[in-house]
Write an enzyme that holds these catalytic residues in place. Structure first.
Site: not given
Ligand code: NJP
Length: 231
Positions: A140, A153
């Site tokens: 990501s 995250y």
């Protein structure tokens, strides 16, 4: 003997993983698809079989190491090999640290970090044996970009980034390649029961799938790919 290459895709029941499965089926790959939701997995498998691919559904919870070991054993018993491992499955818990639970953080690390480490560990030996293989990891942009509400995250994606860049170093003299993709926002179900509303600043899952295919077609190049629309 069927010589079509085999891809193992984690998190293939929807979103980016499903898009990768559909594209690789069209490219002639045989597929091992892993996720928890059997009905969703079977629906993706049915679509890949329209391309006449041999598709194995592996219902497994990545929070359980025993599930991962069983899934890999079943896959190798069925296909005898895996040419491409796509570590795609991921979850995201977002919010201020006071609102997040320890259980959420642990699940975040287990699914995103530990499971992708274990899948790689279990599938690498047969790649080394054949002197051929490719790991593609869906990370990501959050692996390099901390943001408020991203304590769990970002921790998981930074950890995956360090882990797979270390693996690139470890394998630099081998024929097995490791390539990391860093998408920006993507139109998927991520953290929701339904897909997010399409937004012009988001990538489509199919675009990430095309990036995966380009890397496969170029035998693992580039080793790092950032793709996004503007934020
Ligand atoms: O998410 P989603 P994406 N055990 O929620 C599976 C990264 N990313 O496609 O188990 C086994 O539609 C789940 O299946 P099920 C992100 O970090 C995304 O967007 O049946 N499987 C489903 O197939 C992630 O690494 C964005 O519920 C488990 C899949 O994972 C990757 O892209 C932006 C599981 C998740 O599908 C794919 O995410 C970015 C478990 N315990 C990076 N838990 C974005 N969407 O904006 C989940 O930069 N799965």
């Amino acid at each position: 003997m069927n010589r079509a290459p085999v891809a193992f895709i984690s998190g293939a029941s929807r979103g980016i993983g499903a898009a990768i499965a559909l594209l690789l089926a069209q490219k002639g790959y045989r597929l091992a698809l892993l996720a928890r939701n059997e009905a969703d997995l079977r629906s993706v498998a049915a679509q890949t079989r329209l391309a006449a691919t041999d598709c194995l559904c592996l219902v497994a919870d990545l929070q359980r190491p025993a599930d991962i070991e069983t899934a890999v054993s079943r896959c190798l018993a069925h296909f005898g090999r895996v040419d491409v491992l796509i570590n795609n499955a991921g979850i995201g818990h977002f919010g201020p640290i006071e609102k997040l639970s320890l259980e959420q953080f642990q699940a975040q690390l287990q699914v995103n970090v530990v499971a992708s480490w274990l899948l790689s560990k279990l599938l690498l030996p047969q790649m080394h044996q054949r002197d051929h293989g490719l790991l593609i990891n869906i990370l990501s942009d959050a692996a390099r970009r901390p943001f408020a509400g991203g304590s769990t995250y970002c921790a998981s994606k930074f950890a995956q980034d360090g882990m797979f860049r270390s693996l690139q170093e470890e394998l630099k003299n081998s024929s097995v390649k490791v390539s990391n993709i860093y998408p920006g926002l993507v139109n998927t179900y991520f953290n929701n029961k339904t897909p997010s509303a399409p937004q012009p600043n988001k990538l489509e899952a199919a675009e990430v799938a095309v990036a995966v295919w380009d890397i496969i077609a170029r035998n693992g190049e580039p080793s790092e790919l950032h793709i996004s629309r503007s934020h």
